[in-house]
Design an enzyme around this catalytic site. Structure first.
Site, PDB file in Angstrom:
ATOM      1  CD  GLU A 143     -36.647   2.127 -20.580  1.00 19.65           C
ATOM      2  OE1 GLU A 143     -37.407   2.082 -21.592  1.00 19.65           O
ATOM      3  OE2 GLU A 143     -35.526   2.653 -20.591  1.00 19.65           O
TER       4      GLU A 143
ATOM      5  CE1 TYR B  12     -41.899   1.391 -22.340  1.00 21.30           C
ATOM      6  CE2 TYR B  12     -39.922   0.663 -23.488  1.00 21.30           C
ATOM      7  CZ  TYR B  12     -40.524   1.454 -22.523  1.00 21.30           C
ATOM      8  OH  TYR B  12     -39.765   2.300 -21.754  1.00 21.30           O
TER       9      TYR B  12
ATOM     10  CG  ASN C 181     -33.365   6.123 -25.675  1.00 18.22           C
ATOM     11  OD1 ASN C 181     -32.950   5.073 -25.207  1.00 18.22           O
ATOM     12  ND2 ASN C 181     -34.291   6.158 -26.622  1.00 18.22           N
TER      13      ASN C 181
ATOM     14  CD  GLN D 282     -40.047   8.099 -19.153  1.00 16.99           C
ATOM     15  OE1 GLN D 282     -40.053   9.213 -18.667  1.00 16.99           O
ATOM     16  NE2 GLN D 282     -39.272   7.788 -20.166  1.00 16.99           N
TER      17      GLN D 282
ATOM     18  CD  GLU E  51     -35.556   9.011 -21.253  1.00 12.08           C
ATOM     19  OE1 GLU E  51     -34.724   9.141 -22.170  1.00 12.08           O
ATOM     20  OE2 GLU E  51     -36.335   8.041 -21.174  1.00 12.08           O
TER      21      GLU E  51
ATOM     22  CG  ASN F 176     -31.293   3.484 -21.430  1.00 10.46           C
ATOM     23  OD1 ASN F 176     -32.141   2.862 -20.790  1.00 10.46           O
ATOM     24  ND2 ASN F 176     -31.529   3.933 -22.661  1.00 10.46           N
ATOM     25  CD  GLU F 177     -33.557   0.951 -24.270  1.00  8.00           C
ATOM     26  OE1 GLU F 177     -33.449   1.643 -25.300  1.00  8.00           O
ATOM     27  OE2 GLU F 177     -34.657   0.682 -23.745  1.00  8.00           O
TER      28      GLU F 177
END
Length: 512
Positions: A297, A249, A77, A354, A32, A177-178
């Site tokens: 992710e 995460y 993001n 990442q 990212e 994304n999200e």
């Protein structure tokens, strides 16, 4: 003797216990425009090992070592506020923008074409994301045309004018994304996002019918929108999408290692629940299509959260999310990989988030060297040796209870059979911090297979890290004692250890 027996882990592995053929994309990663992931990570034109395009060849070498099959780009993001047109054309004419997701300045020196070039050098496909936060259908379809259409149209000819005559041919695309996250630029309700994803997908497929599309699931399992979001989005966009995303995460901020290492039970439940929602919508629609899962992710993330709060905003490539991973983090990453392999029938794509500097297995110094973090090694082993057919191991392991979990197995394992190469690989983790664990594994179904290596990652200090000064503080060794005794594989699993046991069929000597 009985007490010793109760502390033995037992497994049965048979070639008939097939889960699924593993899609190599479950060993994907993510880059990212965040912190030093791109600028100062893969791209540093003034570095002594930079190539003519400004990309660090030492970093490329480490990425190739990992055999990363696909890399998600450019966010994250970041993508929810990104104008992709800012990152194409002559670099000297590209605008500098305030990047709101990470409170940074984006110079746009690396964009779609440069990243496509880097990915080809790395031997990876690109998992491209479109902005469905501040933008929508038109920008998404134009990006597909720019990237994938051969020639003869405005956007494809503009790509050629920018020096890339051949289309990039990106196959797989993320639809935002999200989008349920309040931190997301352009946050949407499930109904808003589901409609937008459907219409954007329709237009994108109109440009290139061969692409695959990933819809956003809930940002993580604890979101108040969870499950209802998935059901609503799929109800609105089922016919246009191929995958639904999952993100998670984990961290150990309270220093409770047994509870930390039990978190793969949460990951397992997450996968099963999202699959169940997908299948509910499939049944509701009487569809013949099964939605796959893209765990695009996943990683450990907690060390850098407090230091990041002290960063000054509006820097270019500030040192954000620079986790110094420990040995116990590597053990959990290994267990998360085991979970992905054991769910290969549903999880077809996954991205370790990442790849460089930001929550990453690879770290760099500006102008200096690059090194492998502790989590590099289980990721490397899974990517190299976890290709083939995932087999379901029948595991009998001693168990423990922790603060948040009950009946946690000390031993987790996955098995991968490569029929063509006639190899069997076992990935085995021992979560016991106090003692080693004998392992007995029935592999009689494989015939005459011999152990060719038993790799072990372990450390006397669970908090040990690799650094620029000590890049080899935690590295694997080949001193494991696994052996096949007439169909029974026996091995000692060291306390808190990651083990990779490789077997190969004995071949008859060729006749003279």
């Amino acid at each position: 003797m009985a007490a010793e027996s109760s502390r033995t882990a037992r497994m049965i592995i048979d070639p008939e216990y097939r889960i699924a053929d593993i899609d190599k994309r479950i060993y994907g990663s993510f880059l990212e425009h965040l912190g030093r992931a791109v600028y100062g990570g893969i791209y540093e034109p003034d570095h002594p090992q930079a190539d003519e395009g400004g990309f660090r060849t030492d970093v490329l070498g480490l990425v190739r070592e990992l055999r990363v099959p696909i890399v998600r780009y450019p966010g994250g993001n970041f993508v929810s506020g990104y104008r992709w047109e800012d990152g194409v054309g002559p670099p000297e004419r590209r605008p500098r923008r305030l990047e709101l997701a990470w409170k940074s300045v984006e110079p746009n020196r690396v964009g779609t074409n440069e990243f496509a070039r880097w990915a080809r050098q790395a031997g990876a496909d690109v998992l491209m994301a479109v902005n469905l936060g501040t933008r929508g259908v038109d920008a998404a379809r134009n990006l597909v045309e720019y990237c994938n259409h051969p020639s003869g149209t405005y956007w494809s000819d503009l790509r050629a004018e920018h020096g890339y005559r051949e289309p990039h041919g990106f196959r797989t695309w993320c639809l935002g994304n999200e989008m349920d996250g309040p931190w997301q630029i352009g946050q949407k309700t499930a109904a808003e996002y589901g409609r937008l994803a459907n219409e954007a997908g329709k237009a994108m497929r109109g440009v290139d019918p061969a692409i695959e599309l990933i819809a956003c699931g809930s940002s993580y399992r604890a979101m108040p929108t969870y499950a209802d979001w998935e059901a609503t989005v799929l109800d609105l966009a089922y016919d246009q999408v191929d995958y639904l995303s999952l993100h998670t995460y984990y961290g150990n901020s309270d220093g409770d290692t047994p509870n930390y290492l039990a978190r793969t039970l949460d990951m397992e439940a997450f996968i099963r629940e999202v699959a169940a929602v997908c299948d509910y919508v499939k049944a509701k629609k009487r569809s013949k299509k099964t939605i796959g899962l893209a765990f695009d992710e996943w990683n450990v993330w907690y060390h850098s959260i407090e230091p990041d709060k002290r960063q000054t905003p509006w820097q270019e490539a500030p040192p954000l999310l620079e986790e110094a991973y420990t040995f116990e983090d590597a053990l959990l990453v290994g267990c998360m990989l085991i979970t992905l392999i054991r769910n290969a029938d549903r999880v077809r794509i996954a991205c370790l988030a990442q790849l460089v500097n930001a929550i990453a297995p690879i770290m760099t110094e500006t102008g200096g060297g690059a090194w492998r973090q502790t989590i590099f090694y289980p990721y490397l082993h899974a990517s190299l040796y976890g290709r083939g057919t995932s087999l379901r191991p029948i595991i009998h392991s001693p168990r423990y209870d922790s603060k948040d979990f009950a009946d946690v197995p000390f031993v987790e394992a996955a098995a991968v059979h490569d029929e063509e190469e006639e190899t069997l690989t076992l990935f085995v983790a021992n979560k016991d911090a106090d003692s080693s664990m004998p392992l007995e594994c029935d592999i009689r179904g494989f015939g005459d297979y011999a152990v060719v290596c038993h790799l072990v990652l372990e450390s006397e200090d669970p908090k040990a890290s690799n650094t620029a000064a000590r890049p080899d503080a935690v590295v694997p060794h080949s001193g494991g004692d696994a052996a096949n005794d007439d169909g029974t594989l026996r091995a000692t699993l060291g306390k808190l250890s990651w083990n990779v046991i490789r077997l190969r069929r004995r071949r008859e000597p060729s006749l003279p």
